[in-house]
Design a protein around this motif. Structure first.
Motif, short mmCIF file in Angstrom:
data_model
loop_
_atom_site.label_atom_id
_atom_site.label_comp_id
_atom_site.label_asym_id
_atom_site.label_seq_id
_atom_site.Cartn_x
_atom_site.Cartn_y
_atom_site.Cartn_z
N LEU A 1 0.82 -1.21 0.00
CA LEU A 1 0.00 0.00 0.00
C LEU A 1 0.86 1.26 0.00
CD1 LEU A 1 -3.01 0.73 0.14
CD2 LEU A 1 -2.77 0.92 2.61
N GLN B 1 1.87 2.89 -3.32
CA GLN B 1 0.83 3.24 -4.29
C GLN B 1 0.60 4.74 -4.34
OE1 GLN B 1 -0.48 0.68 -6.06
NE2 GLN B 1 0.82 -0.69 -4.87
N LEU B 2 0.91 5.33 -5.48
CA LEU B 2 0.65 6.76 -5.66
C LEU B 2 -0.85 7.05 -5.64
CD1 LEU B 2 1.57 9.68 -6.44
CD2 LEU B 2 1.25 8.97 -8.82
N CYS B 3 -1.61 6.18 -6.29
CA CYS B 3 -3.05 6.43 -6.40
C CYS B 3 -3.71 6.44 -5.04
CB CYS B 3 -3.70 5.38 -7.29
SG CYS B 3 -5.48 5.65 -7.48
N PHE B 4 -3.25 5.58 -4.15
CA PHE B 4 -3.83 5.55 -2.80
C PHE B 4 -3.61 6.88 -2.11
CE2 PHE B 4 -3.12 4.52 1.80
CZ PHE B 4 -4.46 4.41 2.11
N ARG B 5 -2.44 7.48 -2.35
CA ARG B 5 -2.17 8.79 -1.75
C ARG B 5 -3.10 9.86 -2.32
NH1 ARG B 5 2.82 6.30 -1.55
NH2 ARG B 5 3.98 6.72 0.38
N LEU B 6 -3.29 9.83 -3.63
CA LEU B 6 -4.18 10.81 -4.26
C LEU B 6 -5.60 10.63 -3.72
CD1 LEU B 6 -2.95 10.48 -7.94
CD2 LEU B 6 -2.55 12.41 -6.40
N TYR B 7 -6.02 9.38 -3.67
CA TYR B 7 -7.35 9.03 -3.19
C TYR B 7 -7.55 9.53 -1.77
CZ TYR B 7 -10.58 5.38 -1.26
OH TYR B 7 -11.56 4.69 -0.62
N THR B 8 -6.57 9.28 -0.91
CA THR B 8 -6.67 9.69 0.49
C THR B 8 -6.59 11.21 0.62
OG1 THR B 8 -5.65 7.62 1.16
CG2 THR B 8 -5.70 9.38 2.78
#
Lengths: 151, 151
Positions: free
Chosen positions: A8, A11-18
């Motif tokens: 986790l 993951q760049l996307c998880f950071r953007l999402y959060t």
DNA sequence: TAATTTTGCATCGTAAACGATATAATTTTT
DNA sequence: AAAAATTATATCGTTTACGATGCAAAATTA
């Protein structure tokens, strides 16, 4: 054990999402008094820039589809912020305009951006560090628009 | 005319919001064959790292509340990816574990991160530029966690 | 030990997102 | 001009998010 690339934390996307969700949460105390949600606030920003727009203009600007924007606008019309009138030259179009209430809200909203900046500044140190990532985000967004169009 | 600070193009949050949505869209072609959504993929990442976790462990890790995670897990259980058993020492807890199907999915998923990197690379030039913004996003996220806790 | 508080999870209601599909108005083609 | 294709918007169904509330099990306090 997990593959390194599946962690986790990688993951760049998880950071953007959060980051996106938490930022929306930070808007809450400022938007609640106005009685609007964050996506509705975005629609207001668009309409404050140009008073008169079609559903498609708005959905293009926000990168959202009409099946998201239409119900959003319907709720905003119900709340008395906007009007939706049939287009004259093209009867398929819906022209979206601000009501007096919607227009007046701009005055109440004009301090929100600086309030948010100040709030974040309290916890992060420098706003410049944030503005530095803007061009990269813009490039990413442009790239993703193309990527998503291909499929 | 709009106040300068209220222009959409000056909003960092709008960029995060858009980037997050579009990135999730880019995952679609890879997650559809697995039959899972992006948030479900995030849960899988968490479980692939640690096989056995409570609902709270997962919701903390993803920065989501239990009222979001519980229905998510219920759908994933229905899909046969996870099991949810009552905790032995603490009967309030639900222990979430992977099924064989859920564990096996890791093999099918292990190439997804590089596929996505490649896809973005096609349109953006350099991945390094993206990794450069990670520390700033992390700082922003940490700051927002605190900001949101205060209200 | 009984009463109170806290904790972990679940349920409910509402608003987004978004794929799929529908519908009416305009354009294009035949 | 009639038929076919396209366009602008709307509707429907499912999955997230998330505030508010409920509930049972634990922990704390009296």
């Amino acid at each position: 054990m997990a593959y390194e690339q599946l962690k986790l934390d990688n993951q760049l996307c998880f950071r953007l999402y959060t980051a996106a969700r938490l930022t929306m949460g930070a808007y809450h105390p400022y938007l609640d008094p106005l009685g609007i949600t964050y996506p509705q606030y975005l629609v207001m920003l668009v309409l404050w820039e140009h008073e008169k727009q079609t559903v498609m203009d708005i959905s293009h600007r926000l990168q959202l589809d009409t099946n998201t924007v239409t119900p959003l606008l319907q709720r905003m019309e119900k709340a008395g912020l906007i009007k939706r009138t049939k287009g004259k030259e093209d009867a398929r179009q819906r022209i979206v305009t601000l009501t007096d209430k919607g227009l007046a809200m701009q005055e109440q909203a004009k301090h929100i951006p600086e309030c948010l900046s100040a709030e974040i500044l309290n916890h992060i140190g420098s706003i410049e560090e944030l503005t530095k990532i803007v061009p990269t985000l813009d490039k990413l967004i442009e790239g993703l628009k193309q990527t998503n169009n291909e499929h």
